[in-house]
Design a protein around this motif. Structure first.
Motif, short mmCIF file in Angstrom:
data_model
loop_
_atom_site.label_atom_id
_atom_site.label_comp_id
_atom_site.label_asym_id
_atom_site.label_seq_id
_atom_site.Cartn_x
_atom_site.Cartn_y
_atom_site.Cartn_z
N ALA A 10 0.84 -1.20 0.00
CA ALA A 10 0.00 0.00 0.00
C ALA A 10 0.87 1.25 0.00
CB ALA A 10 -0.93 0.01 1.21
N ARG A 11 1.94 1.21 0.78
CA ARG A 11 2.83 2.38 0.80
C ARG A 11 3.52 2.56 -0.53
NH1 ARG A 11 6.36 0.81 5.36
NH2 ARG A 11 4.98 -0.92 5.63
N ARG A 12 3.88 1.46 -1.20
CA ARG A 12 4.53 1.56 -2.49
C ARG A 12 3.55 2.14 -3.51
NH1 ARG A 12 6.47 -3.79 -4.92
NH2 ARG A 12 7.25 -3.96 -2.82
N ARG A 13 2.29 1.68 -3.49
CA ARG A 13 1.29 2.22 -4.40
C ARG A 13 1.07 3.70 -4.15
NH1 ARG A 13 -2.02 -2.39 -4.28
NH2 ARG A 13 -2.98 -1.53 -2.42
N ALA A 14 1.03 4.11 -2.88
CA ALA A 14 0.83 5.52 -2.56
C ALA A 14 2.00 6.35 -3.07
CB ALA A 14 0.65 5.70 -1.06
N ARG A 15 3.20 5.85 -2.91
CA ARG A 15 4.36 6.60 -3.41
C ARG A 15 4.34 6.70 -4.92
NH1 ARG A 15 7.54 3.60 0.67
NH2 ARG A 15 7.87 2.11 -1.01
N TRP A 16 3.93 5.62 -5.60
CA TRP A 16 3.86 5.63 -7.06
C TRP A 16 2.84 6.68 -7.51
CZ3 TRP A 16 -0.41 4.64 -10.12
CH2 TRP A 16 -0.15 4.59 -11.49
N TRP A 17 1.67 6.69 -6.88
CA TRP A 17 0.63 7.65 -7.23
C TRP A 17 1.11 9.07 -7.00
CZ3 TRP A 17 -3.63 8.46 -9.79
CH2 TRP A 17 -4.40 9.56 -9.49
N HIS A 18 1.80 9.28 -5.89
CA HIS A 18 2.29 10.62 -5.56
C HIS A 18 3.30 11.08 -6.60
CE1 HIS A 18 3.19 14.06 -3.09
NE2 HIS A 18 4.46 13.73 -3.03
N ARG A 19 4.23 10.21 -7.00
CA ARG A 19 5.21 10.59 -8.02
C ARG A 19 4.53 10.90 -9.35
NH1 ARG A 19 8.20 6.07 -6.08
NH2 ARG A 19 7.49 4.95 -7.93
N ARG A 22 2.60 14.23 -9.05
CA ARG A 22 3.53 15.35 -8.93
C ARG A 22 4.18 15.67 -10.27
NH1 ARG A 22 7.72 14.49 -4.38
NH2 ARG A 22 8.46 13.10 -6.01
N SER A 23 4.42 14.65 -11.12
CA SER A 23 5.03 14.91 -12.42
C SER A 23 4.10 15.74 -13.30
CB SER A 23 5.38 13.60 -13.11
OG SER A 23 4.21 12.90 -13.49
N PHE A 24 2.77 15.49 -13.21
CA PHE A 24 1.83 16.30 -13.99
C PHE A 24 1.64 17.68 -13.38
CE2 PHE A 24 0.37 12.20 -15.68
CZ PHE A 24 0.43 12.51 -17.02
N ALA A 25 1.61 17.76 -12.08
CA ALA A 25 1.38 19.04 -11.41
C ALA A 25 2.56 19.99 -11.61
CB ALA A 25 1.12 18.83 -9.93
N SER A 26 3.77 19.46 -11.62
CA SER A 26 4.93 20.33 -11.75
C SER A 26 5.25 20.66 -13.20
CB SER A 26 6.15 19.70 -11.08
OG SER A 26 6.50 18.51 -11.77
#
Length: 75
Positions: A10-19, A22-26
């Motif tokens: 779950a933590r790995r999936r959350a980190r993947w989603w966050h990355r 963030r790539s689209f937002a930045s």
């Protein structure tokens, strides 16, 4: 096969989603002044065309005939 929603996966999936997010937002943080200007000109042009169409003789006559027909309907 069931997906694990707790623990390491779950933590790995959350980190993947966050990355990914963030790539689209930045990539583009907002519109520039030129984009605002183009959007404003396009909106003004569309409003002008819409005004010309709605105030044209054909539209006014159709609206007038619809209203007159609605006022003369017998119940």
């Amino acid at each position: 096969m069931f997906l694990q929603t707790t623990g390491r996966h779950a933590r790995r999936r959350a980190r993947w989603w966050h990355r990914w997010f963030r790539s689209f937002a930045s990539a583009d943080e907002g519109m520039s002044t030129a984009e605002y200007a183009i959007g404003t000109v396009a909106a003004a042009g569309f409003a002008g065309v819409l005004y010309m169409v709605l105030t044209g003789d054909s539209v006014v006559s159709v609206l007038r005939s619809v209203i007159e027909h609605a006022m003369t309907v017998q119940f």
